[in-house]
Enzyme design. Structure first.
Site, PDB file in Angstrom:
ATOM      1  N   ARG A  74       0.832  -1.207   0.000  1.00 36.76           N
ATOM      2  CA  ARG A  74       0.000   0.000   0.000  1.00 36.76           C
ATOM      3  C   ARG A  74       0.870   1.262   0.000  1.00 36.76           C
ATOM      4  NH1 ARG A  74      -5.328  -1.278   0.446  1.00 36.76           N
ATOM      5  NH2 ARG A  74      -5.920  -3.142   1.605  1.00 36.76           N
ATOM      6  N   GLY A 110      -6.839  -0.223  -6.865  1.00 39.56           N
ATOM      7  CA  GLY A 110      -8.134   0.351  -6.503  1.00 39.56           C
ATOM      8  C   GLY A 110      -8.055   1.878  -6.447  1.00 39.56           C
ATOM      9  N   ILE A 134     -11.990  -5.851  -4.558  1.00 40.49           N
ATOM     10  CA  ILE A 134     -13.186  -6.615  -4.199  1.00 40.49           C
ATOM     11  C   ILE A 134     -14.299  -5.669  -3.731  1.00 40.49           C
ATOM     12  CG2 ILE A 134     -11.864  -8.668  -3.550  1.00 40.49           C
ATOM     13  CD1 ILE A 134     -12.603  -7.933  -0.583  1.00 40.49           C
ATOM     14  N   ASP A 135     -13.931  -4.404  -3.406  1.00 43.10           N
ATOM     15  CA  ASP A 135     -14.928  -3.461  -2.889  1.00 43.10           C
ATOM     16  C   ASP A 135     -15.857  -2.915  -3.985  1.00 43.10           C
ATOM     17  OD1 ASP A 135     -13.436  -3.844  -0.625  1.00 43.10           O
ATOM     18  OD2 ASP A 135     -12.408  -1.913  -0.726  1.00 43.10           O
ATOM     19  N   GLY A 178     -15.401  -4.649   2.080  1.00 41.18           N
ATOM     20  CA  GLY A 178     -16.064  -3.679   1.193  1.00 41.18           C
ATOM     21  C   GLY A 178     -15.663  -2.255   1.510  1.00 41.18           C
ATOM     22  N   HIS A 179     -14.854  -2.090   2.568  1.00 36.87           N
ATOM     23  CA  HIS A 179     -14.419  -0.762   3.029  1.00 36.87           C
ATOM     24  C   HIS A 179     -15.655   0.078   3.309  1.00 36.87           C
ATOM     25  CE1 HIS A 179     -11.626   2.883   2.718  1.00 36.87           C
ATOM     26  NE2 HIS A 179     -11.362   2.213   3.827  1.00 36.87           N
ATOM     27  N   ARG A 294     -24.345 -15.602  17.007  1.00 33.93           N
ATOM     28  CA  ARG A 294     -22.925 -15.866  16.751  1.00 33.93           C
ATOM     29  C   ARG A 294     -22.445 -14.925  15.649  1.00 33.93           C
ATOM     30  NH1 ARG A 294     -23.443 -18.374  20.758  1.00 33.93           N
ATOM     31  NH2 ARG A 294     -22.853 -20.544  21.208  1.00 33.93           N
ATOM     32  N   ARG A 303     -10.577 -12.386  -0.335  1.00 34.76           N
ATOM     33  CA  ARG A 303      -9.602 -11.923  -1.334  1.00 34.76           C
ATOM     34  C   ARG A 303      -8.728 -13.056  -1.852  1.00 34.76           C
ATOM     35  NH1 ARG A 303      -7.458  -6.664   1.487  1.00 34.76           N
ATOM     36  NH2 ARG A 303      -5.449  -7.699   1.306  1.00 34.76           N
TER      37      ARG A 303
HETATM   38  O1  F6P Z   1      -9.795  -2.620  -0.378  1.00 40.73           O
HETATM   39  C1  F6P Z   1      -9.843  -3.983  -0.242  1.00 40.73           C
HETATM   40  C2  F6P Z   1      -9.966  -4.360   1.207  1.00 40.73           C
HETATM   41  O2  F6P Z   1     -10.021  -5.773   1.250  1.00 40.73           O
HETATM   42  C3  F6P Z   1     -11.146  -3.757   1.950  1.00 40.73           C
HETATM   43  O3  F6P Z   1     -12.342  -4.433   1.697  1.00 40.73           O
HETATM   44  C4  F6P Z   1     -10.682  -3.842   3.375  1.00 40.73           C
HETATM   45  O4  F6P Z   1     -11.269  -2.822   4.146  1.00 40.73           O
HETATM   46  C5  F6P Z   1      -9.197  -3.633   3.264  1.00 40.73           C
HETATM   47  O5  F6P Z   1      -8.844  -3.940   1.934  1.00 40.73           O
HETATM   48  C6  F6P Z   1      -8.393  -4.484   4.198  1.00 40.73           C
HETATM   49  O6  F6P Z   1      -7.069  -4.125   4.057  1.00 40.73           O
HETATM   50  P1  F6P Z   1      -5.825  -4.962   4.591  1.00 40.73           P
HETATM   51  O7  F6P Z   1      -5.625  -6.132   3.681  1.00 40.73           O
HETATM   52  O8  F6P Z   1      -4.691  -4.009   4.512  1.00 40.73           O
HETATM   53  O9  F6P Z   1      -6.154  -5.413   5.971  1.00 40.73           O
END
Ligand code: F6P
Length: 377
Positions: A74, A110, A134-135, A178-179, A294, A303
């Site tokens: 990132r 993304g 994936i979002d 999904g952020h 639960r 992912r």
């Molecule tokens: O942007 C893709 C994503 O999988 C989001 O859905 C999630 O919030 C984030 O990345 C998680 O990021 P990381 O893999 O850095 O924990």
């Protein structure tokens, strides 16, 4: 004259990345006029000049592989941690681009990647991007690759949770990635027949969710599946969050550093408290309905693994179209999905925007019509 094409993958990994690398690589090599080099681990590999040979042998066995053979990170060119400090490494990146005599660099990523790529294109590099996540929240494209596979995985999870929830007469709250966008939870929730779907775009009231579950109980159904997006918020949390964000931008506008810091601390406490959001909701529902609850957090499972046929096709379409645009001398664009075709969208039209689920989206209407509770009515 031979053209030199660079490829990197950046941001969270996504099923279909290797299919896209393969499509760009094979189309470029197939043109007979291009050579391809991969940079490892996103912009960091470009900065550190860590490369990977992308010849026919490497490209021929990756279509079905999950993840990315190039690795990802990132890291941002203008804010990169180097030796304990965060530095602007854009100049080094531009030097490495020139060192490889690149005619174009394809950045696959993304929303964050689109921004970083745009910054590099403003520095004069020939950049093209492909939208993956994936979002499914990248602006100016119909869809992103990776989304379909993640939706399939989440749907299968809901299917499996149904039988155990049914057997034990339980509520199962299943949290999806999904952020800040609800596409994944909405899609998988509908496909898996979730009884409640909670997405960030529609703040929810836990009382209304409990009421929907109680109505099911009254009809003799003693289990419920609640599909919740990781970014979904209760009405109370949503108000608090909007308020904090507003105050933060006011403090920024007024250059009030002290106030900004205080609000940032409050925001980080807010995020911290939200990390067990699914658990909190399940406890509330347990108390309000008397049913046992639960939680299941799908997390990075969504992912991982092999891309679906749809994502392989999509990544191949975008990757091969990207090479056509390079042949036409087009750059500074994202290769977007438009209906059955593709479109080269200028990066400035993509950055700074996100694609959320519109309140009047047909899927929301469909979910409501089949009796799914969205937490607001
Ligand atoms: O942007 C893709 C994503 O999988 C989001 O859905 C999630 O919030 C984030 O990345 C998680 O990021 P990381 O893999 O850095 O924990």
């Amino acid at each position: 004259m031979t053209q030199h094409i660079g490829i990197l993958t950046s941001g969270g990994d996504t099923p279909g990345l290797n299919a896209a690398i393969r499509a760009i690589g094979k189309s470029a090599l197939g043109s007979g006029k291009m050579q391809v080099v991969g940079f490892r681990d996103g912009f960091r590999g470009l900065m550190e000049n860590r490369t990977m040979r992308l010849d026919r042998d490497v490209l021929s066995s990756i279509l079905t592989l999950g993840g990315t053979i190039l690795g990802t990170s990132r890291d941002k060119p203008h804010k990169m941690p180097v030796g304990g400090t965060v530095m602007d490494m854009t100049d080094v990146i531009c030097d490495n681009y020139n060192r490889h005599n690149l005619d174009a660099l394809v950045c696959i990523g993304g929303g964050g990647t689109q921004k970083n790529a745009y910054r590099l294109s403003q520095r004069g590099l020939n950049i093209l991007t492909l939208p993956k996540t994936i979002d499914n929240d990248v602006a100016m494209t119909d869809v992103t690759f990776g989304f379909h596979t993640a939706m399939e995985i989440a749907t299968e999870a809901i299917d499996r949770l149904h039988s155990t929830a049914h057997s034990h007469h339980r509520i199962i709250v299943v949290e999806m990635m999904g952020h800040n966008a609800g596409w994944l939870a909405l899609g998988a929730g509908i496909a898996g027949g979730a009884d409640v779907i909670l997405i960030p775009e529609i703040p929810y009231d836990p009382i209304k969710v409990a009421e929907a579950i109680r109505q099911r109980q009254l009809r003799g159904t003693r289990f419920s599946i609640v599909a919740v997006a990781e970014g979904a918020m209760s009405e109370t949390d949503s108000k608090l969050y909007t308020d904090l964000k507003k105050k933060k931008s006011e403090a920024k506008e007024n250059s009030d550093g002290k106030k900004k810091k205080k609000i940032e601390e409050a925001l980080s406490e807010f995020y911290q408290a939200r990390s067990n959001h699914a658990l909190r909701l399940s406890k509330q529902l347990e108390e309000m309905t008397g049913l046992e609850a639960r939680i299941t957090i799908l997390g990075h499972l969504q992912r991982g693994g092999t891309p679906s046929a749809i994502d392989r096709v999509l990544a191949t379409r975008l990757g091969s179209a990207c090479v056509q645009y390079i042949e036409q001398g087009i750059s500074g664009v994202m290769v977007a999905v438009r209906g059955e075709g593709t479109e080269a969208v200028p990066l400035e039209q993509v950055v700074g925007k996100k694609r959320f689920v519109p309140a009047d989206h047909a899927l929301i209407e469909s979910a409501r019509r089949v009796g799914t509770c969205l937490g607001d009515v």
